[in-house]
Each structure stands twice: as structure tokens, then as C-alpha cells.
Scaffold this motif. Structure first.
Motif, PDB file in Angstrom:
ATOM      1  N   TYR A 167       0.894  -1.171  -0.020  1.00  0.00           N
ATOM      2  CA  TYR A 167       0.031   0.128  -0.116  1.00  0.00           C
ATOM      3  C   TYR A 167       0.869   1.351   0.029  1.00  0.00           C
ATOM      4  N   PHE A 168       1.909   1.220   0.809  1.00  0.00           N
ATOM      5  CA  PHE A 168       2.916   2.217   0.814  1.00  0.00           C
ATOM      6  C   PHE A 168       3.591   2.623  -0.540  1.00  0.00           C
ATOM      7  N   ASN A 169       3.948   1.524  -1.142  1.00  0.00           N
ATOM      8  CA  ASN A 169       4.669   1.792  -2.438  1.00  0.00           C
ATOM      9  C   ASN A 169       3.689   2.334  -3.495  1.00  0.00           C
ATOM     10  N   GLU A 170       2.305   1.909  -3.424  1.00  0.00           N
ATOM     11  CA  GLU A 170       1.414   2.463  -4.442  1.00  0.00           C
ATOM     12  C   GLU A 170       1.322   3.905  -4.076  1.00  0.00           C
ATOM     13  N   ALA A 171       1.141   4.473  -2.844  1.00  0.00           N
ATOM     14  CA  ALA A 171       1.046   5.702  -2.390  1.00  0.00           C
ATOM     15  C   ALA A 171       2.487   6.468  -2.982  1.00  0.00           C
ATOM     16  N   VAL A 172       3.584   5.926  -2.694  1.00  0.00           N
ATOM     17  CA  VAL A 172       4.692   6.668  -3.519  1.00  0.00           C
ATOM     18  C   VAL A 172       4.823   6.588  -4.913  1.00  0.00           C
ATOM     19  N   ARG A 173       4.259   5.679  -5.631  1.00  0.00           N
ATOM     20  CA  ARG A 173       4.275   5.585  -7.069  1.00  0.00           C
ATOM     21  C   ARG A 173       3.281   6.748  -7.439  1.00  0.00           C
ATOM     22  N   SER A 183       7.994  11.346   4.521  1.00  0.00           N
ATOM     23  CA  SER A 183       7.866  10.961   6.149  1.00  0.00           C
ATOM     24  C   SER A 183       6.325  10.750   6.632  1.00  0.00           C
ATOM     25  N   THR A 184       5.515  11.571   5.898  1.00  0.00           N
ATOM     26  CA  THR A 184       4.064  11.606   6.408  1.00  0.00           C
ATOM     27  C   THR A 184       3.486  10.331   5.997  1.00  0.00           C
ATOM     28  N   LEU A 185       3.717   9.800   4.669  1.00  0.00           N
ATOM     29  CA  LEU A 185       3.477   8.586   4.185  1.00  0.00           C
ATOM     30  C   LEU A 185       3.993   7.549   5.074  1.00  0.00           C
ATOM     31  N   LEU A 186       5.375   7.402   5.499  1.00  0.00           N
ATOM     32  CA  LEU A 186       5.837   6.594   6.401  1.00  0.00           C
ATOM     33  C   LEU A 186       5.134   6.453   7.805  1.00  0.00           C
ATOM     34  N   HIS A 187       4.724   7.581   8.341  1.00  0.00           N
ATOM     35  CA  HIS A 187       4.091   7.365   9.596  1.00  0.00           C
ATOM     36  C   HIS A 187       2.902   6.804   9.590  1.00  0.00           C
ATOM     37  N   LYS A 188       1.921   6.951   8.482  1.00  0.00           N
ATOM     38  CA  LYS A 188       0.949   6.498   8.179  1.00  0.00           C
ATOM     39  C   LYS A 188       0.870   4.855   7.955  1.00  0.00           C
ATOM     40  N   TYR A 203      -5.990   2.136   8.517  1.00  0.00           N
ATOM     41  CA  TYR A 203      -6.789   2.962   8.013  1.00  0.00           C
ATOM     42  C   TYR A 203      -6.013   3.359   6.761  1.00  0.00           C
ATOM     43  N   GLU A 204      -7.034   4.056   6.066  1.00  0.00           N
ATOM     44  CA  GLU A 204      -6.675   4.498   4.514  1.00  0.00           C
ATOM     45  C   GLU A 204      -5.835   5.740   4.948  1.00  0.00           C
ATOM     46  N   TYR A 205      -4.935   5.885   4.059  1.00  0.00           N
ATOM     47  CA  TYR A 205      -3.998   7.171   4.185  1.00  0.00           C
ATOM     48  C   TYR A 205      -4.759   8.544   4.093  1.00  0.00           C
ATOM     49  N   ASP A 206      -5.840   8.514   3.439  1.00  0.00           N
ATOM     50  CA  ASP A 206      -6.629   9.981   3.473  1.00  0.00           C
ATOM     51  C   ASP A 206      -7.829   9.980   4.278  1.00  0.00           C
ATOM     52  N   ASP A 207      -7.697   8.995   5.309  1.00  0.00           N
ATOM     53  CA  ASP A 207      -8.613   9.129   6.491  1.00  0.00           C
ATOM     54  C   ASP A 207      -8.276  10.333   7.357  1.00  0.00           C
ATOM     55  N   LYS A 208      -9.198  11.488   7.423  1.00  0.00           N
ATOM     56  CA  LYS A 208      -8.840  12.427   7.966  1.00  0.00           C
ATOM     57  C   LYS A 208      -8.388  12.630   9.620  1.00  0.00           C
ATOM     58  N   GLU A 209      -9.499  11.798  10.324  1.00  0.00           N
ATOM     59  CA  GLU A 209      -9.179  11.608  11.632  1.00  0.00           C
ATOM     60  C   GLU A 209      -7.781  10.984  12.044  1.00  0.00           C
ATOM     61  N   PHE A 210      -7.642   9.799  11.358  1.00  0.00           N
ATOM     62  CA  PHE A 210      -6.239   9.135  11.494  1.00  0.00           C
ATOM     63  C   PHE A 210      -5.124  10.315  11.411  1.00  0.00           C
ATOM     64  N   GLU A 211      -5.231  11.105  10.133  1.00  0.00           N
ATOM     65  CA  GLU A 211      -4.078  11.893   9.959  1.00  0.00           C
ATOM     66  C   GLU A 211      -3.984  13.083  10.895  1.00  0.00           C
ATOM     67  N   VAL A 212      -4.909  13.639  11.598  1.00  0.00           N
ATOM     68  CA  VAL A 212      -5.001  14.561  12.499  1.00  0.00           C
ATOM     69  C   VAL A 212      -4.395  14.078  13.767  1.00  0.00           C
ATOM     70  N   PHE A 464      10.018  -2.802   4.677  1.00  0.00           N
ATOM     71  CA  PHE A 464       9.740  -1.743   4.198  1.00  0.00           C
ATOM     72  C   PHE A 464      10.933  -1.172   3.225  1.00  0.00           C
ATOM     73  N   LEU A 465      12.111  -1.257   3.749  1.00  0.00           N
ATOM     74  CA  LEU A 465      13.250  -0.855   3.040  1.00  0.00           C
ATOM     75  C   LEU A 465      13.199  -1.574   1.927  1.00  0.00           C
ATOM     76  N   ILE A 466      13.569  -2.763   1.772  1.00  0.00           N
ATOM     77  CA  ILE A 466      13.703  -3.919   0.890  1.00  0.00           C
ATOM     78  C   ILE A 466      12.569  -3.420  -0.259  1.00  0.00           C
ATOM     79  N   SER A 467      11.448  -3.668   0.076  1.00  0.00           N
ATOM     80  CA  SER A 467      10.363  -3.581  -0.950  1.00  0.00           C
ATOM     81  C   SER A 467      10.289  -2.141  -1.597  1.00  0.00           C
ATOM     82  N   LEU A 468      10.698  -1.240  -0.924  1.00  0.00           N
ATOM     83  CA  LEU A 468      10.762   0.181  -1.495  1.00  0.00           C
ATOM     84  C   LEU A 468      11.963   0.053  -2.764  1.00  0.00           C
ATOM     85  N   LEU A 469      13.184  -0.429  -2.014  1.00  0.00           N
ATOM     86  CA  LEU A 469      14.179  -0.224  -2.983  1.00  0.00           C
ATOM     87  C   LEU A 469      14.096  -1.227  -4.400  1.00  0.00           C
TER      88      LEU A 469
END
Length: 507
Positions: A167-173, A183-188, A203-212, A464-469
Motif C-alpha cells: 500500500y505504501f509503495n502504491e502511494a509513493v508511485r 515521512s508523512t506516508l511512512l508515519h501512516k 486506516y486508509e491514508y486519506d482518513d482525516k481523523e487518522f491523519e489529525v 519496508f526498506l527492501i520492498s521500496l528499493l
């Protein structure tokens, strides 16, 4: 009003009489001398160290990084076990691996307490980090067994972390190679891993309550001013009532209350849907213990604080470590090439990343170990306290003394490490290119109170590190004038990277 005037007149009369009856200068000098004598006294055979100035101690002289100043003074003047006066109180700083092992491992029953002060009391009413004694033992045992039962350290948790990494890699893409705040994506993403364990959901990355909620507590660690204020108040709690520290304290307490409300709502949802025959997560396991009624340790308040601590610690520590990893890749691009070469050899660009690959990836192991040495996330660890009087390196340590293990000093000891200020994964490879583990790298501390979430954190960092690279080339933000700061960090209770941006070019 008349009473105040009478008191003021009596005080003035007393001072006039005092002035006329004694020589003021010697009297003032005597008072100042007594105050300094009181300030500079210490128990017999107490470890040596600087006392600084009244009320503030050495805080004005340590600069932004207390651990670095302590390491310097220890190396050149006072020795590995030294007393450092922070605010009005002396703390003992342990500045090498030998003294840390002697205290936290060999004398762990004496050195496993936790200090309490006005700053901690405002926030911590239970949980796992700042509790002690039999209560801590029962909560630690419950935590270890429950996390293990929920898959931490097992294949099932690896699979969940790998799914979140996708999911994280799709958001990076979706950033299409533009500069962005990763860093914001990594925190989520990292927070979702611990949320799956304690809440049973992501939580979805665009979930407003989660982001707050994430922004609320991340701000305490990531914002340099907030981090500095938190450090000052933690060392000298009476500053919490003095501006500008009082504003930071108010903001910290407000953010803590909002986080607590978020967790409390989830607790209520779990109570409403609880099924003893179908335990979904850490929270359900706690409710089961609570309903069994066998111990007062499993109270409503304890559940709230335990879950809140796992949520915050499980998010901030690992995400910040990964942020430091990406910053190191930007400064040392050859390490990224070496990592990707090994990834392609062991896994290939399309294979699923699993922990069983790790033993066959010596350079990756060396990179991660050097990362944890080079950028020590918790430089002074979590403070300990002596539960009874003891002796350490020939010095008397009274009961109730705060102990700070200086992990940064261990990781940057020039007597042990060659060029400790340089990032060199190769230092952990032997002549045959095989990984050499080092007991001088202790980012999760040592002894019975080492980090509860170490296994989960190591799994997340690797996957996370290896799948990103596998999928992206991590490059500097094309609009940035310089690379992100690699030597600094917020300098608060945790060494968190300053805000930065990257570009991710899909391979």
C-alpha cells in the motif's frame, strides 16, 4: 488590603533594622556562599561530574544534544560513570557499554525502576514504559505473550507488514517521481502495522481523523521547538509553568488528551462488540484479562494508557528510523546501489520480501546495523531509576537515582569505532563479505526493560526498506537546494530527522 500594607511595612522595618545592625556585604556573601555550598554538595563517593549553575544545572552548557556533551565530558574528564546535574537534580549517565551492562544487565533488579517527576505525572498514569515493580512485571509478561500470540515474530505478521508495504509503495508511485514529503506516508504506513495489532484494523491514508491524530503526537517529536521545550520540561519540570515552555506543555497535554479520546472511542467499540471466543487484537486480549477479574492491574485506565503508548511508540520509532535510512541513501548513493544489487541477487525485482531472505543479505544487514549505530534514535534511551542503593564502578549510587544509559556514546565511542562520525556499512562485513553482528550496537537498549516492540520494528525496517528499493530509485527532491540534514535532528527526547523531501523514480 490593609493587611498587605502592614506586612509590607513590617518587612521593610525588618530590612532596615538588619541593614543598621550588620554589615550587609558580608551577610549577603555568607548567604550566597551557603547557597552555593548547598548546590554543590553530593553524597559521599558519588560519581564525579559537572554541577552547572543553580536551578538550571548544566542545561545551559549541554547545547541541543545532551548525550553528545555528556559523552565528551565523560571521555575527557569524568570517566564512563558520571553525575550530570540537569535542572536541580543529579542524574547518573552511563557512557560506555561496560557500565550499561553492569547496571542494566548484571544489576537489573536494582536498576530497573523508572523515575517520576511532575512532567511525567501530568501525562503518564499507567501503561508500560514508566511503571515499575510487580505491576510492570505483570504488564510486561502480558504484553510479550499477547504480541507473540498475535503473530509478532511469526510469518503471519510478516505477511501483514508486507501487505502494508505494498500500500505504501502504491502511494509513493502516485507521486509520479515529483518531490514529496515521504515521512508523512511512512508515519501512516508504520502506524497501520501497530494499529492492526492493537486495534485489529488499518486506516486508509486519506482518513482525516487518522491523519489529525498522527500529526498531533508526531509534532512533539518532529518540530524542533516543541522537541526542545519537551526536553527542557522533562529535565526541569518546574519550567512547565514558565513561558514559552508552558505553552509547549499545554500543547503537549492537549495533544495527549486528543489521542486519549481517539483510543477511548476505539476501546468502547471493542467493548460493544467483544466476543471472548473470537479475540481480534491486543485490546480484546486485555479485555479478556479484565473480565476474568483475577488482577487489579487490568483496569480501564491501564488499558487506555497501555494502548496509547503502544500506538505512539510503535509509530514514531520505526518510521523515524526509516526516514534516517532514506536520508543516508541520499547522502551515500553507493549504498543504495549496493543494496539493490543484493536485492536483485537474492529476491529479484518482483519477488515477495520475506524475513527468511535476511540471512542471505549480508550488505543489507550491515546497512541496517550501521543505520542504527550512526543515527541513534533514542540517544539517552528511556531513563531508569535505582530501586535501592547500590555500587557501580566503585561509586555509591543512592536509592531513587535517575540513570541515563547514553546509547549515543556507545555508538560513537572513538576508542571502539574507527571514524564513528562516518556512515560505513562495510565496518560490519568481514573479509569474505559476510555480515558480522556487533553487541556494541544497542538501539533497543539491554536488560529486562529493553524495547517491547523490537521484533516488530526489525521486521518493519527490513521489509519496508527492501520492498521500496525493489521498485524505486530514491533521489533528492529536484527543487531542493541541498540534501537533507544528516548530522542534526530535532535533539529532543528522540533524535528525529528534520522535515525533508525526496523524489522516487520508478524502476
Amino acid at each position: 488590603m490593609c493587611l498587605y500594607i502592614d506586612i509590607a511595612m513590617l518587612a521593610m522595618s525588618f530590612l532596615n533594622d538588619l541593614y543598621s545592625s550588620v554589615n550587609v556585604v558580608p551577610f549577603v556573601a555568607a548567604v550566597v556562599g551557603l547557597l552555593f555550598l548547598y548546590w554543590y554538595q553530593r553524597p559521599k563517593n558519588f560519581p564525579p561530574g559537572p554541577r552547572g549553575i543553580p536551578l538550571l544545572g548544566t542545561i545551559p552548557f549541554t547545547g541541543k544534544y545532551v548525550e553528545r556533551a555528556a559523552a565528551k565530558w565523560s571521555k575527557h574528564i569524568y570517566g564512563p560513570v558520571m553525575a550530570l546535574r540537569l535542572g536541580r537534580d543529579d542524574v547518573i549517565v552511563l557512557n560506555n557499554l561496560d557500565s550499561i551492562n553492569k547496571a542494566l544487565v548484571k544489576q537489573h533488579t536494582t536498576f530497573s525502576g523508572r523515575p517520576r517527576n511532575a512532567f511525567i505525572e501530568d501525562v503518564v498514569k499507567g501503561g508500560i514504559v514508566f511503571v515499575e515493580g510487580n505491576f510492570w512485571k505483570s504488564q510486561r509478561k502480558f504484553g510479550l505473550l499477547t504480541l507473540r500470540g498475535l503473530g509478532v515474530g511469526k510469518k503471519s505478521m510478516e505477511e501483514y507488514v508486507a501487505t502494508e508495504a505494498s500500500y505504501f509503495n502504491e502511494a509513493v508511485r502516485s507521486e509520479n517521481g515529483k518531490g514529496f514529503d515521504i515521512s508523512t506516508l511512512l508515519h501512516k504506513a508504520i502506524s497501520n502495522n501497530i494499529c492492526s495489532v492493537i486495534f485489529g484494523k488499518r486506516y486508509e491514508y486519506d482518513d482525516k481523523e487518522f491523519e489529525v491524530i498522527l500529526n498531533r503526537f508526531v509534532h512533539v517529536f518532529d518540530d524542533p521547538l516543541s522537541a526542545a521545550a519537551a526536553r527542557m520540561v522533562a529535565f526541569s519540570p518546574y519550567f512547565k509553568k514558565i513561558p514559552p515552555f508552558s505553552f509547549a506543555q499545554y500543547k503537549f497535554l492537549k495533544n495527549s488528551a486528543i489521542t486519549a479520546k481517539f483510543v477511548k472511542d476505539i476501546v468502547q467499540e471493542h467493548r460493544d462488540s467483544y466476543d471472548q471466543g473470537n479475540l481480534r487484537d491486543f485490546m480484546d486480549a486485555f479485555l479478556k484479562e479484565q473480565q476474568a477479574g483475577g488482577s487489579e492491574d487490568f483496569s480501564d485506565e491501564q488499558l487506555l494508557h497501555y494502548i496509547s503508548e503502544l500506538f505512539i511508540a510503535g509509530t514514531e520509532t520505526t518510521s523515524s528510523t526509516l526516514n534516517w535510512a532514506l536520508i543516508c541513501l541520499l547522502h551515500y548513493p553507493e549504498t543504495q546501489r549496493n543494496l539493490r544489487k543484493e536485492i536483485n541477487r537474492v529476491i529479484d525485482a518482483y519477488g515477495n520480501v520475506c524475513m527468511y531472505h535476511k540471512p542471505n543479505m549480508p550488505y543489507t544487514n550491515a546497512f541496517i546495523q550501521e543505520l542504527m549505530r550512526y543515527r541513534t534514535l533514542a540517544p539517552l534511551s528511556v531513563p531508569h531509576k535505582t530501586t535501592e542503593s547500590s555500587e557501580l564502578n566503585g561509586y555509591f549510587i543512592p536509592k531513587g537515582t535517575t540513570i541515563l544509559p547514553n546509547l549515543w556514546a556507545v555508538h560513537n565511542d572513538p576508542d571502539y569505532w574507527n571514524e564513528p562520525d562516518k556512515f560505513k556499512p562495510e565496518r560490519f562485513l568481514d573479509n569474505d563479505g559476510q555480515f558480522v553482528s556487533s553487541n556494541h550496537v544497542i538501539p533497543f537498549s539491554v536488560g529486562p526493560r529493553h524495547c517491547l516492540g523490537e521484533q516488530l520494528a526489525r521486521t518493519e525496517i527490513f521489509i519496508f526498506l527492501i520492498s521500496l528499493l525493489q521498485k524505486f530509485d530514491i533521489l533528492p527532491d529536484p527543487d531542493a537546494k541541498e540534501l537533507p540534514d544528516i548530522n542534526g535532528g530535532t535533539g529532543g527526547l528522540a533524535c528525529v530527522p528534520n522535515p525533508y523531501r525526496v523524489s522516487a523514480k520508478e524502476l
